[in-house]
Design a protein around this motif. Sequence first.
Motif, PDB file in Angstrom:
ATOM      1  N   GLN A   1     -16.449  84.063  20.996  1.00 44.73           N
ATOM      2  CA  GLN A   1     -15.223  84.288  20.240  1.00 44.73           C
ATOM      3  C   GLN A   1     -15.518  84.411  18.749  1.00 44.73           C
ATOM      4  N   THR A   2     -16.413  83.575  18.232  1.00 46.41           N
ATOM      5  CA  THR A   2     -16.756  83.664  16.810  1.00 46.41           C
ATOM      6  C   THR A   2     -17.502  84.951  16.521  1.00 46.41           C
ATOM      7  N   ILE A   3     -18.316  85.387  17.440  1.00 48.58           N
ATOM      8  CA  ILE A   3     -19.045  86.642  17.261  1.00 48.58           C
ATOM      9  C   ILE A   3     -18.051  87.815  17.281  1.00 48.58           C
ATOM     10  N   ARG A   4     -17.125  87.749  18.178  1.00 50.50           N
ATOM     11  CA  ARG A   4     -16.127  88.813  18.263  1.00 50.50           C
ATOM     12  C   ARG A   4     -15.284  88.873  16.998  1.00 50.50           C
ATOM     13  N   GLN A   5     -14.970  87.704  16.454  1.00 50.77           N
ATOM     14  CA  GLN A   5     -14.151  87.675  15.252  1.00 50.77           C
ATOM     15  C   GLN A   5     -14.932  88.165  14.050  1.00 50.77           C
ATOM     16  N   THR A   6     -16.209  87.904  13.982  1.00 45.15           N
ATOM     17  CA  THR A   6     -17.012  88.325  12.842  1.00 45.15           C
ATOM     18  C   THR A   6     -17.412  89.791  12.939  1.00 45.15           C
ATOM     19  N   GLN A   7     -17.581  90.306  14.107  1.00 43.10           N
ATOM     20  CA  GLN A   7     -17.942  91.713  14.269  1.00 43.10           C
ATOM     21  C   GLN A   7     -16.693  92.579  14.104  1.00 43.10           C
ATOM     22  N   PRO A   8     -16.872  93.687  13.413  1.00 39.58           N
ATOM     23  CA  PRO A   8     -15.716  94.589  13.307  1.00 39.58           C
ATOM     24  C   PRO A   8     -15.407  95.154  14.690  1.00 39.58           C
ATOM     25  N   GLN A   9     -14.191  95.112  14.995  1.00 38.42           N
ATOM     26  CA  GLN A   9     -13.803  95.590  16.314  1.00 38.42           C
ATOM     27  C   GLN A   9     -13.717  97.109  16.287  1.00 38.42           C
ATOM     28  N   THR A  10     -14.362  97.683  17.213  1.00 37.23           N
ATOM     29  CA  THR A  10     -14.312  99.135  17.343  1.00 37.23           C
ATOM     30  C   THR A  10     -13.350  99.463  18.468  1.00 37.23           C
ATOM     31  N   GLN A  11     -12.357 100.241  18.083  1.00 39.05           N
ATOM     32  CA  GLN A  11     -11.391 100.631  19.105  1.00 39.05           C
ATOM     33  C   GLN A  11     -11.907 101.875  19.808  1.00 39.05           C
ATOM     34  N   PRO A  12     -11.642 101.945  21.047  1.00 36.54           N
ATOM     35  CA  PRO A  12     -12.099 103.133  21.754  1.00 36.54           C
ATOM     36  C   PRO A  12     -11.349 104.352  21.220  1.00 36.54           C
ATOM     37  N   LYS A  13     -12.070 105.440  21.077  1.00 40.48           N
ATOM     38  CA  LYS A  13     -11.457 106.672  20.557  1.00 40.48           C
ATOM     39  C   LYS A  13     -10.420 107.179  21.563  1.00 40.48           C
ATOM     40  N   ALA A  14      -9.244 107.363  21.036  1.00 42.85           N
ATOM     41  CA  ALA A  14      -8.177 107.851  21.902  1.00 42.85           C
ATOM     42  C   ALA A  14      -8.286 109.362  22.001  1.00 42.85           C
ATOM     43  N   MET A  15      -8.104 109.836  23.167  1.00 47.19           N
ATOM     44  CA  MET A  15      -8.148 111.275  23.368  1.00 47.19           C
ATOM     45  C   MET A  15      -6.868 111.858  22.757  1.00 47.19           C
TER      46      MET A  15
END
Length: 124
Positions: free
Chosen positions: A15-29
């Motif tokens: 959870q801490t790693i997820r919060q520190t890493q920028p979240q990449t959203q999947p590219k929407a078609m």
Amino acid sequence: MSNLAVKVNQRAQEQTIRQTQPQTQPKAMPIKRRLPITLGEKVLLVLFVLGLAAASIHLIANSVASYQASMEIQKLEAQVDAQGKTNADLQIQVKELSNYERIWERAKELGLTLDKNNVKVVKE
């Protein structure tokens, strides 16, 4: 329990790693948007436009026909007026030519005499 504690620690670390890493959203078609007009509506629209055009053409044709008819009526009225004037002039000529004095003078020129026994009076 130690196993459970390890799992809880791993989850906390994730959870801490997820919060520190920028979240990449999947590219929407890209969404292909269709026109909100269906085929049936297009057909109805085309039929409406064609009907409107036909009604307009019919209206214009009737206007032209009535204009031509009124022109012919005006020409005929002008001819009637001219013929009426001609008739009035001819009536005046008839009255002038049927004057009793003129007829008597013309009869004298032709050598005719008035015989009172052969005269018949005609009343109108």
